[in-house]
Design a protein around this motif. Structure first.
Motif, short mmCIF file in Angstrom:
data_model
loop_
_atom_site.label_atom_id
_atom_site.label_comp_id
_atom_site.label_asym_id
_atom_site.label_seq_id
_atom_site.Cartn_x
_atom_site.Cartn_y
_atom_site.Cartn_z
N LYS B 151 0.83 -1.21 0.00
CA LYS B 151 0.00 0.00 0.00
C LYS B 151 0.86 1.25 0.00
N ALA B 152 1.92 1.22 0.82
CA ALA B 152 2.76 2.41 0.93
C ALA B 152 3.40 2.74 -0.42
N LEU B 153 3.87 1.73 -1.13
CA LEU B 153 4.52 2.02 -2.41
C LEU B 153 3.50 2.39 -3.48
N LYS B 154 2.26 1.88 -3.30
CA LYS B 154 1.23 2.19 -4.27
C LYS B 154 0.73 3.62 -4.07
N ASN B 155 0.61 4.04 -2.80
CA ASN B 155 0.05 5.35 -2.51
C ASN B 155 1.05 6.49 -2.56
N GLN B 156 2.33 6.16 -2.70
CA GLN B 156 3.33 7.23 -2.59
C GLN B 156 3.07 8.33 -3.62
N ARG B 157 3.19 9.57 -3.13
CA ARG B 157 2.98 10.70 -4.02
C ARG B 157 4.31 11.16 -4.58
N VAL B 158 4.24 11.85 -5.68
CA VAL B 158 5.48 12.35 -6.28
C VAL B 158 6.06 13.47 -5.42
N THR B 159 5.19 14.45 -5.10
CA THR B 159 5.65 15.59 -4.32
C THR B 159 5.84 15.17 -2.87
N ARG B 160 7.01 15.46 -2.36
CA ARG B 160 7.35 14.99 -1.04
C ARG B 160 7.57 16.15 -0.08
N HIS B 161 7.34 15.85 1.16
CA HIS B 161 7.60 16.84 2.19
C HIS B 161 9.10 17.13 2.24
N GLU B 162 9.44 18.38 2.51
CA GLU B 162 10.85 18.75 2.47
C GLU B 162 11.67 17.91 3.45
N LYS B 163 11.06 17.67 4.61
CA LYS B 163 11.76 16.87 5.63
C LYS B 163 12.07 15.47 5.14
N PHE B 164 11.14 14.94 4.33
CA PHE B 164 11.37 13.60 3.76
C PHE B 164 12.61 13.64 2.88
N MET B 165 12.68 14.70 2.07
CA MET B 165 13.80 14.82 1.14
C MET B 165 15.12 14.96 1.90
N SER B 166 15.13 15.88 2.86
CA SER B 166 16.42 16.20 3.48
C SER B 166 16.90 15.10 4.42
N ARG B 167 15.98 14.22 4.78
CA ARG B 167 16.42 13.14 5.67
C ARG B 167 16.69 11.84 4.92
N GLN B 168 16.82 11.94 3.57
CA GLN B 168 17.27 10.78 2.80
C GLN B 168 18.79 10.73 2.83
N ARG B 169 19.32 9.53 2.69
CA ARG B 169 20.78 9.38 2.76
C ARG B 169 21.46 10.20 1.65
N ILE B 170 20.85 10.16 0.45
CA ILE B 170 21.42 10.95 -0.65
C ILE B 170 20.54 12.16 -0.87
N PHE B 171 21.12 13.33 -0.66
CA PHE B 171 20.33 14.55 -0.72
C PHE B 171 21.21 15.69 -1.20
N GLY B 172 20.61 16.55 -2.04
CA GLY B 172 21.36 17.72 -2.50
C GLY B 172 20.42 18.85 -2.88
N ARG B 173 20.95 20.04 -2.85
CA ARG B 173 20.20 21.24 -3.15
C ARG B 173 20.98 21.94 -4.25
N SER B 174 20.35 22.23 -5.36
CA SER B 174 21.08 22.89 -6.45
C SER B 174 20.37 24.16 -6.85
N THR B 175 21.13 25.20 -7.15
CA THR B 175 20.55 26.41 -7.71
C THR B 175 20.81 26.37 -9.20
N VAL B 176 19.73 26.49 -9.97
CA VAL B 176 19.89 26.38 -11.43
C VAL B 176 19.33 27.62 -12.09
N THR B 177 19.78 27.88 -13.31
CA THR B 177 19.31 29.07 -14.03
C THR B 177 17.93 28.81 -14.61
#
Lengths: 401, 554
Positions: B151-177
């Motif tokens: 169920k969890a993998l089926k219901n997962q949304r594309v847009t994620r909470h910022e905390k979810f993103m930043s607490r992943q093992r691989i994480f980065g923030r890029s500024t792009v033009t």
């Protein structure tokens, strides 16, 4: 020996030489100077690449040995102690080449290639003659089953190498006091040195044709004779030395013990102990693992841990396939039943259960890092136990050698 | 009682016990921590972690625990090892009594081994119980985890909470033009790497090999089928295991087939390796005098009784097939397999005797006894008859001092022959190999007819094993499913990469995999190298550097 068989054994010598060269290169790679390039980044020396290349060439020659021996004997050369043990070492080196192709760890080479050489040398202690196959071994399933098992065990052995690297890298080895951990890691070093001592001893005394004849009284109370190929520290029951100028035993074994085997064991563990302390004293009484530790600077433990796990994740399904599934199909055809609780079968099941427990501990109980590394070492110990002890000491259907 | 559901700020309703929102990934416990998120089972609620009230809950929770499962595995492992210390009962020499064998062979340790029942460890009730417990554990633990994970993998949304993103093992923030261009480029690169792309509000989830996550459940199903299959053996009719010995020329009913099939042994051969075979000279010279058996085989004919014939001796048989049965090449028919297992060469099959008439000094004639099928009497050339008064196929003197036969295998045949002399008296003669004496009333009065041993005939006997195992299809199915599941779970890593736009022209990148982090990092590196994105960090590197930088510089 026909010419093809001769070629075959020469190819194995050449492979051994390349493994030796690889070991030297890997030693140079971790002890050698590290350069800084113009940008000031640490640039590694090239010896590691040479080590990898030498290993690859070694593997190629080793497979040359394997297939020429196959051609010479007319059957897959995995049918006795020498053949299987040598092939296990070859698969170990192949697995190293494949996995290290991804992770490129020179330190792993430094730790695994010498063990591979040790296993090949151990194999050569057994009879290397090509022997005819007994009827039950005459099946295509022999090749399918045994080659898959050897590949799987070779891959699992890589996880042992990586586990060892992890432990030497991360354990606190500086303290004077012995802890469970320092004892454990030193015990591994001692065991490897005992293996080395055994191989050197048997080869040296074989080269000098050492033989000492004894008359003794056997378990049935009858007079009998036996020959020692190592100087007898422990003689047979009521033994009388018949050969002149030979070392006279210090002790005599009771009749129910195979005294020449016990003698070899005493020699090996004794010389291993000596070797261990000589090395330790040369290193100003530091633990051997502590001497190695500085060489592992810059190794990221997480990466080695992942490598060790990856080897098990690849090797475990292959072991289940070769050591259980193919084994069962073969046993059903050759021995009329797919499972018969033969000691070797039981130990294959134990190996399977052990790695299954490893995977569950790792994935569900978070046993990563150090605990995982200890388990990888124990897993390899079980594999070697199944190869050596179960074949030679516990009698069963698999005792071909 | 219905437990409280957790409504996330994104609006998703999570079941009680959820740790990470099933939709947006917002951490629902330890919300303020910066530690890496525990991604096991996607932080979904599991029954065993949520309820612990009724007895069913308790049993369920016990068996769903991986800790319990591992404990069972380790106990089985240790028990199995104990079973190899001394040989199991089925491996001790035939005819030995286990009750005395272990003590005699292995001393007090052997006696203890026997007393504890370890001589039959793998068939013991407690070993079976352990295996059953393992099966239950596998089943319940899998159900407990599969459905929430699915169920969890089926219901997962594309847009994620910022905390979810930043607490992943691989994480980065890029500024792009240019956010759009960078996103599009990254998506096309990920597509090339065979990621499946999901988009929502300009954010991206790239995922591959989600199906690998079902591997453990598939292999557990396989194991359960295998174990159930193994249990079916105990049902009558599923399993036959019988031995048969057939002499050359003999036709016998195949045991275990309820006399539906008969087998004839036309001829039995043993072939040895050529002693001059160049390949094996080294090995053969190392063991001089040893026999090197190449193969042994039974040339056999399989028969079925014709429909009309009734059960019993002298049934009319119809040949079905003719085959060489050899090690590694059994005879298969109708769910049965007949294997070449053993043999016995040169078993006595017939004995010949000469009879002399002491009155005339001439031969009275000769006769030959088929040791496996002796006649009641034999007629000699002179017309007289020799009766077999008694026949012992395998002669021994029993404990009571009486002559008897150990079994009906003619390994040591003995006869008492009876003939009637001219005076009408019955003469008895006892004969066995190297023994021949006349049973006389008067020691000094020899019989009229003197028997002498004239010769023997021998015969090879083949030892065959008959098996039927109807559980095999279950085992093959279970084993195959197990291996496929193992392959699925082990050789494919489930990888996800999240790309998320921030308002200030930034792009967040986070990634998760269930294994092989070095490989997913390599994939991401090749994406960031070709786009404006900067390479995300492996947050375990920071830990590592913190811990080892100082140490390494020592």
């Amino acid at each position: 020996m026909n010419s093809l068989a001769e070629l075959s054994s020469n190819l194995l010598y050449i492979a051994f030489f390349f493994y030796f060269a690889a070991t030297v290169f890997y030693i140079l790679s971790v002890t050698g100077r590290q350069f800084r390039n113009k940008e000031g980044n640490v640039k590694k020396n090239r010896w590691g690449t040479w080590g990898y290349i030498a290993t690859v060439i070694g593997v190629v020659f080793a497979f040359g040995y394997f297939f020429t021996r196959w051609a010479a004997g007319g059957h897959p050369p995995v049918s006795n102690m020498f053949e299987y043990t040598a092939f296990l070492a070859i698969c170990f080196s192949l697995a190293f080449v494949v996995i290290n192709g991804i992770y490129k760890s020179n330190v792993l080479g430094l730790f695994t290639i010498p063990v591979i050489m040790l296993i090949i040398a151990y194999a050569s202690v057994f009879s290397t003659e090509i022997a005819p196959l007994v009827p039950s071994l005459q099946s295509n399933w022999l090749a399918i089953h045994v080659i898959t098992v050897a590949l799987a065990q070779g891959i699992l052995a890589v996880s042992f190498g990586a586990g060892l690297v992890y432990l030497v890298r991360t354990l606190d080895l500086s303290g004077k006091k012995m802890t469970k951990r320092t004892f454990g890691i030193e015990f591994i070093m001692y065991t490897l040195l005992t293996g080395l001592a055994f191989v050197i001893l048997t080869n040296v005394f074989e080269a000098t044709n050492y033989e000492a004849q004894f008359t003794y009284v056997n378990e049935q109370g009858e007079d009998a004779e036996k020959t020692y190929n190592l100087p007898a520290i422990i003689g047979p029951n009521e033994g009388v030395l018949e050969t002149e100028d030979r070392f006279s035993p210090l002790f005599y074994a009771p009749d129910w013990i195979i005294s020449e085997d016990l003698n070899t064991v005493v020699w090996s563990f004794g010389s291993g102990f000596l070797l261990y302390w000589v090395i330790r004293l040369i290193g100003r009484n530091r633990r051997i693992s502590a001497m190695l530790q500085p060489l592992l600077k810059g190794v990221k433990p997480q990466t080695v841990d992942e490598l060790s796990y990856r080897a098990i994740a690849i090797g475990f399904p292959l072991f289940a396939l070769g050591g259980l599934a193919f084994a069962m199909i073969y046993a059903q055809i050759a021995w009329t039943r797919f499972w018969g609780w033969d000691p070797k079968e039981v130990w294959a099941l134990i190996t399977f259960f052990f790695y299954a427990a490893y995977l569950h501990l790792r994935l569900s109980r978070n046993w990563i890092g150090e605990r995982s590394a200890w388990l990888a070492v124990i897993g390899f110990a079980i594999i070697m136990f199944n190869l050596i002890f179960v074949n030679l000491v516990i009698a069963g259907l698999h005792s071909y050698a | 009682m219905k437990e409280k559901e957790i409504i996330c700020e994104c609006g998703h309703v999570n079941p009680y016990g959820t740790e990470v929102c099933g939709s947006c990934g917002k951490p629902l416990v330890q919300k303020d921590s910066d530690e890496l998120l525990n991604m096991r089972y996607e932080g979904a609620a599991r029954r065993s972690q949520t309820y612990n009230k009724s007895i069913i809950d308790k049993v369920w929770n016990f068996f769903s625990s991986v800790k319990v499962g591992i404990t069972i595995i380790v106990v089985i492992l240790i028990a199995s090892a104990f079973g190899t210390i001394f040989p199991q009962e089925l491996f001790i020499p035939p005819g030995q009594d286990a009750a005395t064998y272990y003590a005699e062979e292995h001393g007090w340790a052997g006696e203890l081994y026997y007393t504890l029942g370890f001589h039959n460890l793998y068939g013991s009730w407690w070993y079976m119980l352990l295996i059953t417990a393992l099966g239950i554990s596998i089943l319940i633990a899998s159900i407990d985890r599969f459905f929430p994970l699915y169920k969890a993998l089926k219901n997962q949304r594309v847009t994620r909470h910022e905390k979810f993103m930043s607490r992943q093992r691989i994480f980065g923030r890029s500024t792009v033009t240019d956010q759009d261009e960078t996103m599009n480029k990254a998506v096309s690169l990920l597509k090339k790497k065979r990621y499946k792309i999901f988009e929502e509000n300009g954010n991206v989830l790239a995922e591959k090999a989600r199906w690998a996550r079902w591997g453990p459940y598939v292999n557990h199903i396989g194991l359960i089928i295998f174990l159930v299959g193994a249990m079916l053996r105990f049902f009558p009719g599923m399993y036959v295991d019988a031995n048969m010995w057939v002499r050359e020329g003999e036709t016998v009913p195949i045991p275990g087939t309820s006399q539906d099939y008969y087998l004839e042994n036309l001829q039995f051969d043993v072939e040895l390796y050529d002693e001059d075979d160049e390949r094996f000279q080294g090995a053969m010279q190392a063991a001089p005098g040893a026999e090197h058996i190449e193969t042994f085989r039974t040339h056999s004919i399989l028969y079925m009784p014709t429909d009309e014939s009734t059960v019993g001796a002298g049934r009319e048989l119809e040949a079905i097939s003719e085959q060489e049965i050899e090690v590694n090449s059994p005879l298969y028919f109708d769910n049965y397999s007949v294997y070449q297992l053993d043999y016995k060469l040169n078993e006595l099959s017939a004995m010949s005797f000469d009879v002399e008439d002491r009155e005339t000094g001439e031969s009275a004639g000769s006769f030959t006894v088929d040791l496996n099928n002796p006649e009641d009497y034999y007629t000699l050339d002179n017309g007289e008859e020799v009766y077999i008064y008694d026949y012992f196929a395998n002669f021994i003197i029993n404990d009571a001092g009486e002559p008897t036969t150990e079994n009906n295998v003619p390994d040591n045949p003995a006869f008492i022959f009876e003939m009637t002399n001219e005076d009408g008296e019955e003469e008895l003669t006892f004969i066995r190999i190297q023994r021949n004496f006349e049973i006389r009333d008067d020691e000094d009065d020899p019989h009229q007819y003197a028997f002498t041993f004239a010769g023997i005939d021998t015969n090879h006997v083949t030892g065959l094993k008959v098996r039927k195992d109807l559980t095999l299809p279950f085992l093959i199915a279970g084993g195959s499913i197990f291996l496929l599941g193992l392959l699925q779970g082990s050789y494919w890593p489930h990888r996800r990469v999240w790309l998320q736009r921030e308002n200030d022209g930034e792009i967040l990148i986070a990634a998760h995999t269930n294994k092989n982090w070095e490989s997913i990092k390599k994939e991401i590196r090749s994406v960031t190298e070709q786009t404006e994105l900067s390479e995300p960090v492996d947050q375990t590197d920071e830990e590592y550097e913190k811990e080892y930088k100082e140490k390494d510089n020592l």
